[in-house]
Write a protein that holds these residues in place. Structure first.
Motif, PDB file in Angstrom:
ATOM      1  N   TRP A  24     -15.104   7.797 -45.781  1.00 37.13           N
ATOM      2  CA  TRP A  24     -15.047   9.034 -45.001  1.00 37.13           C
ATOM      3  C   TRP A  24     -13.616   9.350 -44.593  1.00 37.13           C
ATOM      4  O   TRP A  24     -13.158  10.497 -44.701  1.00 37.13           O
ATOM      5  CB  TRP A  24     -15.945   8.887 -43.773  1.00 37.13           C
ATOM      6  N   PRO A  44     -18.843   3.184 -45.572  1.00 37.33           N
ATOM      7  CA  PRO A  44     -18.841   4.623 -45.307  1.00 37.33           C
ATOM      8  C   PRO A  44     -17.668   5.072 -44.441  1.00 37.33           C
ATOM      9  O   PRO A  44     -17.102   6.148 -44.655  1.00 37.33           O
ATOM     10  CB  PRO A  44     -20.189   4.850 -44.622  1.00 37.33           C
ATOM     11  N   THR A  74     -20.626   7.813 -48.305  1.00 38.14           N
ATOM     12  CA  THR A  74     -21.434   6.907 -49.122  1.00 38.14           C
ATOM     13  C   THR A  74     -20.989   6.953 -50.581  1.00 38.14           C
ATOM     14  O   THR A  74     -20.494   7.969 -51.076  1.00 38.14           O
ATOM     15  CB  THR A  74     -22.923   7.261 -49.035  1.00 38.14           C
TER      16      THR A  74
END
Length: 758
Positions: free
Chosen positions: A745, A741, A619
């Motif tokens: 990530w 995300p 995030t």
């Protein structure tokens, strides 16, 4: 007493606005289009028989039933496209033999109301034999599957600047490379596209939320084979546009054609899901860049290669990527710059101008690469930019790509952005977090940009008039068409200020081709710069006309007559004086009109972002966003601030949330509308601080430059740079927008090269 910031506010914010869907016309029919669910294929059959049998359905047609239906009109706008790109690749209003994008209309149904038309459309059957779909420029460019038989999928090629000498790459201290994907976006105005066509004797009145009413009139008249005086286009209240309402679309062609054919009013109101399927797209570029610098960080050469996704037909979007190429230089004194463009046809909806229109693409490519260069040199990214800015004394400045920048003070904008952000304090906090294993990574991103406003050469003019009535009220007319920019307020204030009268005495009329027979419209951030200059010009002509009339009335030389606050006086104290309303009563109607041409302008700015990243969740939390923009002389600070704020939110959308995706068959992956295509909401909007500097443009008498697109241009690169800084990424290819995300990530787990992330 209620206070409203703008004249428009009371009407629009209390639900009293009058949009196309609010216009009630007797005997009006509603149009619903039957659309292909296939992204690419051969159309074998369209059967409208069952639809025609339903009660309340007035008619249903495929292209085979309307052999005289003309294709979608194409207008060559200055330097933005070529007629050669369109030849042999015309866009049919209804599919004749081949579907080239999902949602392309294969039939139209007219009903006594929308409900009956929808029922009829559900009964139309069509058969399409699928063909392989090309949904990216990379896949389509090799021509293994051609969208048009015998013609390449590369519809347009262009370049700006000269190829960078090989010695630059060979001898530079540092050369960095990167690849960036500018994802396809949807403009997503609150009101989708609309048209209402009303036959009236031998004329056709068209109501549409449109940015260029005179262009629409011209194109509809041409497809009907009529003279332009037989078509009237009226733009009522319009719920946003952002570039997406500047053409005559297939649905417009069909609606106007059937209204004339049947002699009845016909309207089409696009709904949200329909808009998401077939409204215009923005951006859509695959870019490869190289940037060279010496050991001190002085830029030596920059190369930008663009493969642009322009959709299934080479309409206005075919030449649009040249805006990216022309502004590849950005705000820097790079000696050698070369940008090359390939506009590639794909099985997607057409790419059109979307707020920023080519300039965000240029800024993102260059500014992301500048941060990579700073990291490779071990230099602060702000310092790298300072070392390479075009100095204020160098303006006007001719770039290697052929743009002539009018004015600028780039270092002042950057310094204000850094000061407002608290740059040194955030760098200190970043350093602290990097020593704290429990702290979330924090990054700081910068983006410095230059953009073009007003339009291209050949389109930097506008038409208008100012008229005084016997009651003293002043009517200003122009060829603009508002879609939320506050024209009623800004232009009335401008005319009133020039004439020295109260703004309440000025009424603005625009968006009506009968009221103002000639005009260009509102696009390319041209309203204040070009239309504002026009209205100031005709207001001054009005003053001269008033002085001349009064001089004749009093038998005086003109230079002995003065204008002040709506009253004309003889220069000698105690001599004759007359209010302009009384002068009109005495001497007859008073109206002046003219055409006025402005120069091209180049707004600029610096944006700075602080972002916190959670590597485990992927995030991104924006802690601070600072925008510093320079649009020259500001006509209305409140409205300019609103434009900067709103466009910054759209820039946040591009960086973090938005993206139009297609499956392998060319079908948009939008099962649930805006639940799948994410827009930033109030919850996602971070603190945004809007600042400005003022460098007047010498190209226009107002000194104003365009203000409407700044945030879309400057903010996305700053956000991505902040995330890359937080994750200490060496490879720019690892972060591609939107920074979902999943993307963040994966980037957080990419290999790091410590010597490159000092």
């Amino acid at each position: 007493m209620e206070q409203w910031t703008r004249r428009e506010d009371r009407r629009l914010l209390t639900g009293q606005g009058r949009y196309v869907a609010d216009i009630a016309v007797p005997d009006c029919l509603d149009a619903v289009f039957v659309r292909s669910r296939v992204g690419h294929g051969t159309l074998r059959e369209v059967d409208c028989t069952a639809a025609r049998a339903l009660p309340g359905v007035v008619g249903a047609w495929s292209a085979a039933d309307l052999s005289e239906l003309p294709p979608v009109p194409y207008t060559l706008l200055a330097r933005l496209s070529t007629e050669e790109a369109v030849a042999g690749r015309e866009w049919p209003a209804l599919v004749k033999d081949r579907v080239r994008f999902a949602g392309e209309a294969v039939a139209v149904v007219l009903g006594e109301d929308r409900y009956r038309a929808e029922d009829g459309a559900a009964e139309v059957s069509c058969r399409v034999d699928p063909l392989p779909a090309m949904v990216t420029p990379c896949a389509a460019a090799d021509d293994s599957v051609r969208l048009f038989d015998g013609l390449s999928n590369i519809a347009f090629r262009g370049e700006a600047g000269k190829p960078v000498e090989e010695s630059v790459w060979r001898e530079a201290a540092v050369v960095v490379e990167g690849g960036y994907r500018q994802q396809l976006l949807m403009p997503t105005p609150m009101e989708c596209r609309t048209i209402l066509a009303v036959p009236e004797g031998d004329r056709l009145t068209v109501w549409s939320g449109h940015q260029m009413p005179h262009r629409l009139r011209r194109e509809l008249a041409a497809l009907l084979g009529w003279s332009v005086d037989r078509v009237r286009v009226v733009v009522p209240d319009t719920g946003g546009a952002f570039g997406s309402k500047s053409a005559a679309f297939p649905e417009f062609v069909v609606v106007a054609f059937l209204a004339v054919k049947l002699g009845r009013p016909v309207r089409w109101i696009e709904d949200r899901l329909e808009s998401m399927l077939v409204a215009t797209r923005g951006r859509g570029q695959d870019q490869r860049v190289r940037l060279a610098a010496d050991a001190d960080g002085r830029l030596l050469g920059y190369e930008l290669k663009i493969d642009a996704d322009v959709g299934a037909y080479p309409h206005l979007g075919a030449g649009l990527p040249m805006q990216t190429a022309w502004l590849a230089t950005g705000p820097y004194t790079t000696p050698q710059v070369h940008a090359s463009v390939r506009s590639v046809l794909t099985n997607t909806m057409m790419t059109y101008p979307y707020r920023g229109a080519g300039r965000p693409e240029a800024t993102i490519a260059l500014e992301r690469t500048m941060d990579v260069m700073a990291r490779r040199l071990g230099m602060d990214p702000a310092e790298l930019r300072r070392r390479n800015f075009i100095p204020p004394e160098s303006f006007p400045y001719l770039t290697p790509t052929g743009r002539c920048y009018d004015s600028g003070n780039y270092v002042a904008a950057l310094d204000l952005a850094l000061e407002t952000l608290g740059y040194d304090e955030w760098r200190a906090e970043q350093a602290r977090r990097r020593t704290d294993p429990g702290a979330l990574p924090l990054g700081i991103g910068l983006s410095c940009y230059v953009e073009r406003s007003g339009g291209e050469a050949g389109g930097l003019h506008e038409f208008g008039s100012v008229e005084v009535g016997e009651d003293g009220m002043i009517t200003a007319r122009c060829g603009a068409a508002p879609s939320g920019q506050g024209h009623e307020t800004v232009f009335a204030e401008l005319v009133a200020g020039t004439l020295g009268v109260a703004a309440e005495r000025v009424r603005l009329v625009e968006g009506d081709t009968d009221e103002q027979p000639e005009g260009l419209g509102s696009f390319a951030s041209r309203s204040a710069q070009v239309v504002g200059a026009l209205l100031q010009h005709v207001s001054r002509l009005l003053i001269e006309e008033v002085r001349e009339r009064a001089a004749r009335l009093w038998g005086l030389p003109v230079d002995e007559v003065e204008w002040s606050d709506g009253i004309v006086r003889a220069a000698k104290a105690g001599s004759a004086a007359i209010a302009v309303a009384d002068l009109v009563k005495t001497t007859g109607p008073l109206r002046v009109e003219d055409r006025f041409e402005s120069g091209m302008a180049f707004p600029f700015g610096s944006h700075a972002v602080v972002a916190e990243v959670d590597p485990e969740l992927g995030t991104v939390r924006l802690l601070r966003v600072v925008t510093v923009d320079d649009c020259g002389v500001v006509l209305n600070p409140t409205i300019v601030r609103g434009q900067a704020f709103g466009s910054a939110i759209q820039g946040i959308g591009q960086a973090l949330y938005e993206g139009m995706t297609y499956d392998d068959q060319g079908v948009p992956m939008l099962a649930s509308g805006l639940l799948d295509y994410l827009l930033p909401t109030f919850t996602e909007v971070p603190p945004i601080e809007v600042k400005d500097t003022c460098t007047p443009s010498p190209s226009t008498p107002l000194g104003a430059k365009g203000a409407g697109e700044s945030g879309c241009i400057g903010t996305p690169a700053a956000i991505v740079n902040a995330v890359a800084d937080a994750l200490r990424l060496a490879d720019p290819d690892m972060l591609q927008m939107p920074l979902t995300p999943d993307v963040v990530w994966r980037a957080a787990r990419a290999p790091k090269h410590e010597e490159e992330v000092r």
